[in-house]
Design a protein around this motif. Structure first.
Motif, PDB file in Angstrom:
ATOM      1  N   GLY A 256      17.700   8.705  -7.222  1.00 53.40           N
ATOM      2  CA  GLY A 256      18.348   7.400  -7.328  1.00 53.40           C
ATOM      3  C   GLY A 256      18.018   6.821  -8.690  1.00 53.40           C
ATOM      4  N   VAL A 257      18.869   5.935  -9.177  1.00 49.73           N
ATOM      5  CA  VAL A 257      18.657   5.383 -10.522  1.00 49.73           C
ATOM      6  C   VAL A 257      17.312   4.651 -10.599  1.00 49.73           C
ATOM      7  N   PRO A 258      16.752   4.553 -11.807  1.00 51.44           N
ATOM      8  CA  PRO A 258      15.492   3.820 -11.942  1.00 51.44           C
ATOM      9  C   PRO A 258      15.647   2.396 -11.400  1.00 51.44           C
ATOM     10  N   GLY A 259      14.688   1.961 -10.608  1.00 49.41           N
ATOM     11  CA  GLY A 259      14.737   0.608 -10.058  1.00 49.41           C
ATOM     12  C   GLY A 259      15.356   0.532  -8.672  1.00 49.41           C
ATOM     13  N   VAL A 260      15.919   1.631  -8.187  1.00 45.73           N
ATOM     14  CA  VAL A 260      16.565   1.617  -6.867  1.00 45.73           C
ATOM     15  C   VAL A 260      15.528   1.450  -5.743  1.00 45.73           C
ATOM     16  N   GLY A 261      14.274   1.796  -6.070  1.00 46.19           N
ATOM     17  CA  GLY A 261      13.202   1.599  -5.084  1.00 46.19           C
ATOM     18  C   GLY A 261      12.599   2.887  -4.549  1.00 46.19           C
ATOM     19  N   LYS A 262      12.672   3.966  -5.300  1.00 46.09           N
ATOM     20  CA  LYS A 262      12.180   5.265  -4.819  1.00 46.09           C
ATOM     21  C   LYS A 262      10.682   5.223  -4.504  1.00 46.09           C
ATOM     22  N   SER A 263       9.901   4.721  -5.462  1.00 45.28           N
ATOM     23  CA  SER A 263       8.452   4.740  -5.266  1.00 45.28           C
ATOM     24  C   SER A 263       8.044   3.832  -4.113  1.00 45.28           C
ATOM     25  N   SER A 264       8.653   2.663  -4.024  1.00 44.96           N
ATOM     26  CA  SER A 264       8.343   1.743  -2.918  1.00 44.96           C
ATOM     27  C   SER A 264       8.719   2.383  -1.588  1.00 44.96           C
ATOM     28  N   PHE A 265       9.846   3.073  -1.579  1.00 47.12           N
ATOM     29  CA  PHE A 265      10.312   3.761  -0.388  1.00 47.12           C
ATOM     30  C   PHE A 265       9.325   4.853   0.023  1.00 47.12           C
TER      31      PHE A 265
ATOM     32  N   THR B  36       1.017   1.642  -8.890  1.00 54.46           N
ATOM     33  CA  THR B  36       0.941   0.325  -8.266  1.00 54.46           C
ATOM     34  C   THR B  36       1.885   0.235  -7.071  1.00 54.46           C
ATOM     35  N   ARG B  37       3.001   0.951  -7.114  1.00 49.36           N
ATOM     36  CA  ARG B  37       3.946   0.913  -6.001  1.00 49.36           C
ATOM     37  C   ARG B  37       3.408   1.686  -4.784  1.00 49.36           C
ATOM     38  N   MET B  38       2.518   2.639  -5.045  1.00 49.90           N
ATOM     39  CA  MET B  38       2.022   3.456  -3.930  1.00 49.90           C
ATOM     40  C   MET B  38       0.553   3.179  -3.677  1.00 49.90           C
TER      41      MET B  38
ATOM     42  N   VAL C  71       9.378  14.980  -3.335  1.00 51.93           N
ATOM     43  CA  VAL C  71       9.523  15.137  -4.785  1.00 51.93           C
ATOM     44  C   VAL C  71      10.456  14.054  -5.309  1.00 51.93           C
ATOM     45  N   GLU C  72       9.894  13.139  -6.073  1.00 53.36           N
ATOM     46  CA  GLU C  72      10.688  12.039  -6.638  1.00 53.36           C
ATOM     47  C   GLU C  72      11.253  12.457  -7.997  1.00 53.36           C
ATOM     48  N   THR C  73      12.534  12.154  -8.231  1.00 53.25           N
ATOM     49  CA  THR C  73      13.081  12.422  -9.579  1.00 53.25           C
ATOM     50  C   THR C  73      13.278  11.099 -10.294  1.00 53.25           C
TER      51      THR C  73
ATOM     52  N   ILE D 125      21.204   3.375   1.845  1.00 53.60           N
ATOM     53  CA  ILE D 125      21.532   2.158   1.108  1.00 53.60           C
ATOM     54  C   ILE D 125      20.270   1.318   1.143  1.00 53.60           C
ATOM     55  N   ASN D 126      19.618   1.221   0.000  1.00 50.66           N
ATOM     56  CA  ASN D 126      18.272   0.643  -0.052  1.00 50.66           C
ATOM     57  C   ASN D 126      18.297  -0.866  -0.308  1.00 50.66           C
ATOM     58  N   LYS D 127      17.168  -1.485  -0.118  1.00 52.44           N
ATOM     59  CA  LYS D 127      16.992  -2.944  -0.278  1.00 52.44           C
ATOM     60  C   LYS D 127      17.935  -3.708   0.648  1.00 52.44           C
ATOM     61  N   ALA D 128      18.189  -3.120   1.834  1.00 51.68           N
ATOM     62  CA  ALA D 128      19.029  -3.796   2.824  1.00 51.68           C
ATOM     63  C   ALA D 128      18.174  -4.832   3.538  1.00 51.68           C
ATOM     64  N   ASP D 129      17.840  -5.890   2.822  1.00 55.58           N
ATOM     65  CA  ASP D 129      17.017  -6.949   3.417  1.00 55.58           C
ATOM     66  C   ASP D 129      17.486  -8.303   2.896  1.00 55.58           C
ATOM     67  N   GLY D 130      16.953  -9.367   3.475  1.00 59.30           N
ATOM     68  CA  GLY D 130      17.326 -10.726   3.071  1.00 59.30           C
ATOM     69  C   GLY D 130      18.835 -10.922   3.148  1.00 59.30           C
TER      70      GLY D 130
ATOM     71  N   SER E  46      15.048  -0.542   4.125  1.00 58.94           N
ATOM     72  CA  SER E  46      14.333  -1.496   3.280  1.00 58.94           C
ATOM     73  C   SER E  46      12.847  -1.187   3.314  1.00 58.94           C
ATOM     74  N   ALA E  47      12.278  -1.071   2.121  1.00 63.31           N
ATOM     75  CA  ALA E  47      10.835  -0.829   2.046  1.00 63.31           C
ATOM     76  C   ALA E  47      10.094  -2.132   2.327  1.00 63.31           C
ATOM     77  N   VAL E  48      10.720  -3.248   1.964  1.00 63.39           N
ATOM     78  CA  VAL E  48      10.083  -4.550   2.140  1.00 63.39           C
ATOM     79  C   VAL E  48       9.958  -4.883   3.629  1.00 63.39           C
ATOM     80  N   GLU E  49      11.040  -4.638   4.375  1.00 63.74           N
ATOM     81  CA  GLU E  49      11.018  -4.975   5.806  1.00 63.74           C
ATOM     82  C   GLU E  49      10.712  -3.770   6.695  1.00 63.74           C
TER      83      GLU E  49
HETATM   84  N1  LIG Z   1      14.244  -6.444  -1.787  1.00 64.82           N
HETATM   85  C1  LIG Z   1      13.717  -5.228  -1.947  1.00 64.82           C
HETATM   86  N2  LIG Z   1      13.159  -4.870  -3.124  1.00 64.82           N
HETATM   87  C2  LIG Z   1      12.647  -3.635  -3.256  1.00 64.82           C
HETATM   88  C3  LIG Z   1      12.684  -2.695  -2.186  1.00 64.82           C
HETATM   89  N3  LIG Z   1      12.120  -1.533  -2.620  1.00 64.82           N
HETATM   90  C4  LIG Z   1      11.738  -1.755  -3.896  1.00 64.82           C
HETATM   91  N4  LIG Z   1      12.052  -3.006  -4.297  1.00 64.82           N
HETATM   92  C5  LIG Z   1      11.783  -3.581  -5.636  1.00 64.82           C
HETATM   93  O1  LIG Z   1      12.590  -2.880  -6.579  1.00 64.82           O
HETATM   94  C6  LIG Z   1      11.886  -2.670  -7.812  1.00 64.82           C
HETATM   95  C7  LIG Z   1      11.859  -1.191  -8.196  1.00 64.82           C
HETATM   96  O2  LIG Z   1      11.127  -0.453  -7.248  1.00 64.82           O
HETATM   97  P1  LIG Z   1      10.518   1.011  -7.524  1.00 64.82           P
HETATM   98  O3  LIG Z   1       9.987   1.483  -6.232  1.00 64.82           O
HETATM   99  O4  LIG Z   1       9.587   1.003  -8.668  1.00 64.82           O
HETATM  100  O5  LIG Z   1      11.825   1.819  -7.939  1.00 64.82           O
HETATM  101  P2  LIG Z   1      11.990   3.290  -8.595  1.00 64.82           P
HETATM  102  O6  LIG Z   1      12.134   3.099 -10.071  1.00 64.82           O
HETATM  103  O7  LIG Z   1      13.255   3.838  -8.012  1.00 64.82           O
HETATM  104  O8  LIG Z   1      10.778   4.102  -8.221  1.00 64.82           O
HETATM  105  C8  LIG Z   1      10.518  -3.279  -7.602  1.00 64.82           C
HETATM  106  O9  LIG Z   1      10.504  -4.567  -8.153  1.00 64.82           O
HETATM  107  C9  LIG Z   1      10.360  -3.325  -6.096  1.00 64.82           C
HETATM  108  O10 LIG Z   1       9.527  -4.380  -5.671  1.00 64.82           O
HETATM  109  C10 LIG Z   1      13.280  -3.098  -0.932  1.00 64.82           C
HETATM  110  O11 LIG Z   1      13.350  -2.360   0.048  1.00 64.82           O
HETATM  111  N5  LIG Z   1      13.783  -4.369  -0.890  1.00 64.82           N
END
Ligand SMILES: Nc1nc2c(ncn2[C@@H]2O[C@H](COP(=O)(O)OP(=O)(O)O)[C@@H](O)[C@H]2O)c(=O)[nH]1
Ligand SMILES: [Mg+2]
Length: 348
Positions: A79-88, A124-126, A170-172, A217-222, A257-260
């Motif tokens: 997924g593109v940078p910032g999509v939330g891979k590491s948080s996921f 920091t994400r993990m 394996v994260e890309t 479909i990530n960040k499906a929250d709020g 959603s990683a947050v929820e």
């Molecule tokens: N609202 C919301 N934000 C998220 C979620 N997962 C990650 N984020 C935010 O998205 C940003 C990028 O996350 P990161 O895991 O570093 O993305 P990566 O670059 O794909 O590894 C960070 O600011 C996270 O806090 C989620 O499930 N919901």
């Protein structure tokens, strides 16, 4: 003078440190069998090393590791940078370790040598996962080429499996060709997407839909939930338009959603369903064998290239042809043929 002495002392201490770090392949394998993280980390360092002296040890480690049985599942996450891979991965990984699974997290990021940023970000994400005794996290090997990074990661997968890790993630980075490399080393390939302004399929990289076994479909929250559901429906419709995969698997789309902490269990059930189906129809083994064969062929191609480019006579002949092309004396195709005919003569 004082400086020279200091440098010399530093060198001596470096050499001592290296000697101290030298451990036999057998003791490393023993450590790996006992799932000792320090031994695993050292073994990976050997595999990653570009020092020719380490090459043989690394090869022995891989051979011995392959002989140890493993029942792992390898999952690629893109997924593109910032999509939330590491948080996921943090949340998914914790879910798995809570159920007693051992999880290894590896990354393929050929840009990591240039920007140390992503590695720091991942740490920091993990945070929770990196403290988990059942988890092993290793940042991307650095290397000048994607090919080099991919080789090191493939071998690290084998070492992690020998150490008893059940799930290998394996994260890309999600840029360039890194998805293709990761897709060719995993059993299940997950694409993370964000819901956008409506036209979800726009801007999606060609070929990536065909590679995905699951789309989240990530960040499906709020207040993003509704949009995420719409995106899910759009992707599901689009996937129907693709011809069925050879293995019979129909890729699934879901929201998470990683947050929820939602959708994570859905994914794990999906992966278990996938594994069961593929093992039953024989595609699981077939795919791994095919990946190995392709890996072999690719390596042969690469090594042939490296071999010839290291030969003076080849480089000189190439220079000669380049000059002839510059002077319009020969066509590029003809020049290539002539050069290769010369090589074939030498190989006879
Ligand atoms: N609202 C919301 N934000 C998220 C979620 N997962 C990650 N984020 C935010 O998205 C940003 C990028 O996350 P990161 O895991 O570093 O993305 P990566 O670059 O794909 O590894 C960070 O600011 C996270 O806090 C989620 O499930 N919901
Ligand atoms: Mg990341």
């Amino acid at each position: 003078m004082a400086n020279q002495k200091k440098t010399r002392n530093q060198n001596i201490s470096k050499i001592r440190k290296l000697r101290k770090e030298e451990v036999s392949v057998d003791s490393l394998i023993e450590g790996i069998r006992q799932s000792d993280k320090a031994s695993l980390a050292r073994a990976i360092t050997l595999v990653e090393s570009s020092n020719p002296e380490h090459l043989e040890q690394a090869e022995q480690l891989i051979v011995k590791s392959l002989a140890l049985n493993s029942n792992s599942i390898r999952i690629g996450i893109t997924g593109v940078p910032g999509v939330g891979k590491s948080s996921f991965i943090e949340v998914f990984g914790k879910t798995l370790t809570l159920s007693g699974k051992k999880v290894a997290v590896l990354a393929v990021d050929p840009t990591s040598a240039l920007s140390k940023g992503s590695i720091l970000g991942d740490k920091t994400r993990m945070e929770e996962l990196s403290k988990d005794p059942l988890a092993f996290i290793r940042p991307s090997p650095s290397g000048e080429s994607l090919g080099g990074v991919a080789r090191k990661t493939r071998e690290s997968i084998i070492l992690c499996e020998a150490a008893g890790y059940d799930v290998i993630l394996v994260e890309t980075v999600g840029v360039g060709q890194s998805e293709i490399a990761v897709h060719s080393m995993v059993d299940f390939f997950l694409l993370l997407k964000l819901s956008g302004a409506g036209d979800e399929l726009q801007g999606i990289k060609r070929g990536i839909m065909e590679m995905a076994d699951g789309i989240a479909i990530n960040k499906a929250d709020g207040n993003n939930v509704e949009r995420a559901k719409l995106a899910q429906a759009e992707f599901a419709r689009a996937l129907h338009l693709y011809p069925p995969k050879e293995n019979g698997w129909v890729p699934k789309v879901f929201c998470c959603s990683a947050v929820e902490n939602t959708g994570i269990n859905t994914l794990w059930e999906l992966i278990q369903d996938f594994t069961k189906t593929m093992k039953t129809n024989g595609h699981f083994e077939r795919n791994r064998k095919l990946q190995n064969k392709n890996w072999f062929l690719q390596t042969v191609d690469e090594q042939i290239k490296v071999y010839f480019h290291s030969k003076k006579s080849f480089v000189e002949a190439q220079e000669e042809m380049l000059k002839a092309i510059e002077e319009n004396k020969i066509s590029p195709y003809h020049a290539a043929r002539k050069l290769l005919d010369g090589l074939k003569e030498q190989l006879k």
